[in-house]
Each structure stands twice: as C-alpha cells, then as structure tokens.
Scaffold this motif. Structure first.
Motif, PDB file in Angstrom:
ATOM      1  N   ARG A 193     -25.433 -53.376 -22.879  1.00 33.31           N
ATOM      2  CA  ARG A 193     -25.454 -53.045 -24.234  1.00 33.31           C
ATOM      3  C   ARG A 193     -26.031 -54.626 -25.002  1.00 33.31           C
ATOM      4  N   VAL A 194     -27.014 -54.503 -26.071  1.00 34.31           N
ATOM      5  CA  VAL A 194     -27.452 -55.868 -26.513  1.00 34.31           C
ATOM      6  C   VAL A 194     -27.454 -55.386 -27.967  1.00 34.31           C
ATOM      7  N   ALA A 195     -27.172 -56.582 -28.722  1.00 33.65           N
ATOM      8  CA  ALA A 195     -26.678 -56.597 -30.078  1.00 33.65           C
ATOM      9  C   ALA A 195     -28.074 -56.118 -31.056  1.00 33.65           C
ATOM     10  N   SER A 196     -29.250 -56.533 -30.573  1.00 33.49           N
ATOM     11  CA  SER A 196     -30.275 -56.292 -31.269  1.00 33.49           C
ATOM     12  C   SER A 196     -31.661 -56.108 -30.448  1.00 33.49           C
ATOM     13  N   TRP A 227     -35.069 -49.494 -18.276  1.00 32.06           N
ATOM     14  CA  TRP A 227     -35.336 -48.634 -19.581  1.00 32.06           C
ATOM     15  C   TRP A 227     -34.612 -49.285 -20.712  1.00 32.06           C
ATOM     16  N   THR A 228     -35.108 -49.191 -22.056  1.00 36.20           N
ATOM     17  CA  THR A 228     -34.421 -49.652 -23.136  1.00 36.20           C
ATOM     18  C   THR A 228     -34.694 -48.505 -24.093  1.00 36.20           C
ATOM     19  N   LEU A 229     -33.308 -48.465 -24.802  1.00 33.46           N
ATOM     20  CA  LEU A 229     -32.933 -47.448 -25.970  1.00 33.46           C
ATOM     21  C   LEU A 229     -32.578 -48.091 -27.126  1.00 33.46           C
ATOM     22  N   ASN A 230     -33.499 -48.038 -28.130  1.00 34.25           N
ATOM     23  CA  ASN A 230     -33.069 -48.542 -29.463  1.00 34.25           C
ATOM     24  C   ASN A 230     -32.317 -47.287 -30.205  1.00 34.25           C
ATOM     25  N   ARG A 231     -31.162 -47.376 -30.375  1.00 42.13           N
ATOM     26  CA  ARG A 231     -30.335 -46.302 -30.985  1.00 42.13           C
ATOM     27  C   ARG A 231     -30.738 -45.985 -32.450  1.00 42.13           C
ATOM     28  N   ASP A 232     -31.082 -47.264 -33.244  1.00 47.79           N
ATOM     29  CA  ASP A 232     -31.501 -47.034 -34.612  1.00 47.79           C
ATOM     30  C   ASP A 232     -32.791 -46.518 -34.614  1.00 47.79           C
ATOM     31  N   ALA A 233     -33.581 -46.507 -34.130  1.00 46.42           N
ATOM     32  CA  ALA A 233     -34.825 -45.841 -34.109  1.00 46.42           C
ATOM     33  C   ALA A 233     -35.201 -44.504 -33.256  1.00 46.42           C
TER      34      ALA A 233
END
Length: 182
Positions: free
Chosen positions: A177-180, A81-87
């Motif tokens: 955790r990934v920076a971008s 799974w991937t979660l983009n915290r900004d969006a």
C-alpha cells in the motif's frame, strides 16, 4: 516462552508473510527485549502483569492505526500491477491501462484488502453487493473468471487468484500500500 520458537521468531515470520497487526504480550520486562520486539515488527509491546483495560486500549489503538493506514493507501501495488483506488485505474506491469467493470474493480479491491486470506462466496457477496446469495448463484465465480482474464491469470493454473476447493478464493500476492500515486 512459547513452545518451539520464541515470540521474536514468530513475529519475524508473521512480518515476512503478512501485514497483520502484532502486539507482543510477554512476561519479559527488559527494555532491550521491548526494543528488539518493536524492531522485529511488533506494533506494540505489553509486559505482564497488565490491566485488561490497557490491553484493550492498545488493541483498539493498533487497529485504528492499521485501518487509518489502509484507508490512506489510495494506491496499491501487487505483482507488478498498480491500482489507483481514487481513479479506479489499474495499470499492468507493462504499463498498459486495464479497464475494469465496477464489479471487477470491487472484487479486486476486496482481494487487495484481504490478501493471502481465503474469502468464501458469502463474504465476497456481502463485500460486493451487501446481500446473501443463493446456493445456485454463480455470479461471484463469473466475476472471478472475468477478473482473472483482466489480470492475465491463467484460469487452469492461476497464480494470483487461487481457488481453494470447498472454501473460496485466495488472492495469493504480496500487496504493498502506497499513500499516493507516483
């Protein structure tokens, strides 16, 4: 000089299971030992004797770095799974965008911020809503149930969000955790 394993083996075990900050405090002052300790995953290394203020400053420095890394990690990956915290954008392992309510998002974010650690209802209620809960308040349980459905986590045999009887919930996934976003 620990009973049983040495500090290097303990550091290696911690690194394999967690991102917890590690400062090695040792009587060994050999340069090679320091290098090996840092290569094994220690965040810092301090030899005895030491000034307690120096130890405190090193602890604060490591915590600043860890908090800074977690804060800059706007993309989090776990179990495909991937979660983009900004969006507030969750993508399944199959590449499907999964819509989350704000409560589900905040709960998932809380679990991702504390992976492989039991969080009780008090802690979750404080993180999610900034308030205490009553003994008959089951809102956290409802949110966990909804999040399990979103994550396709079988409620009868959950792999991601485990119920720890009498304790709380455990998010049992390796979190990267990934920076971008990429």
């Amino acid at each position: 000089m620990l009973p049983g394993d040495d500090g290097l083996a303990l550091c290696r075990q911690l690194r394999a299971a967690s991102d917890i900050p590690v400062i090695m405090l040792t009587a060994l002052d050999d340069t090679e030992e320091r290098i090996v300790g840092l290569e094994m995953g220690a965040d810092d290394y301090l030899s005895k004797p030491f000034n307690p203020r120096e130890l405190l400053a090193r602890i604060k420095g490591v915590l600043r770095r860890v908090r800074g890394e977690a804060g800059s990690a706007r993309v989090v990956r776990f179990e495909g799974w991937t979660l983009n915290r900004d969006a507030h954008h969750l993508v399944s392992p199959e590449g499907v965008v999964v819509n989350l309510s704000s409560g589900e998002y905040r709960l998932l974010d809380a679990f991702l911020s504390h992976p492989n650690r039991v969080l009780n209802r008090d802690q979750l209620m404080e993180i999610l809503q900034g308030r205490d809960w009553g003994p008959f308040d089951r809102s956290i349980d409802v949110q966990v149930s909804r999040l399990r459905k979103r994550l396709q986590d079988d409620p009868h045999n959950p792999a991601l969000i485990k119920t720890i009887r009498g304790e709380g919930y455990l998010f049992a996934a390796r979190v990267a955790r990934v920076a971008s976003w990429d």
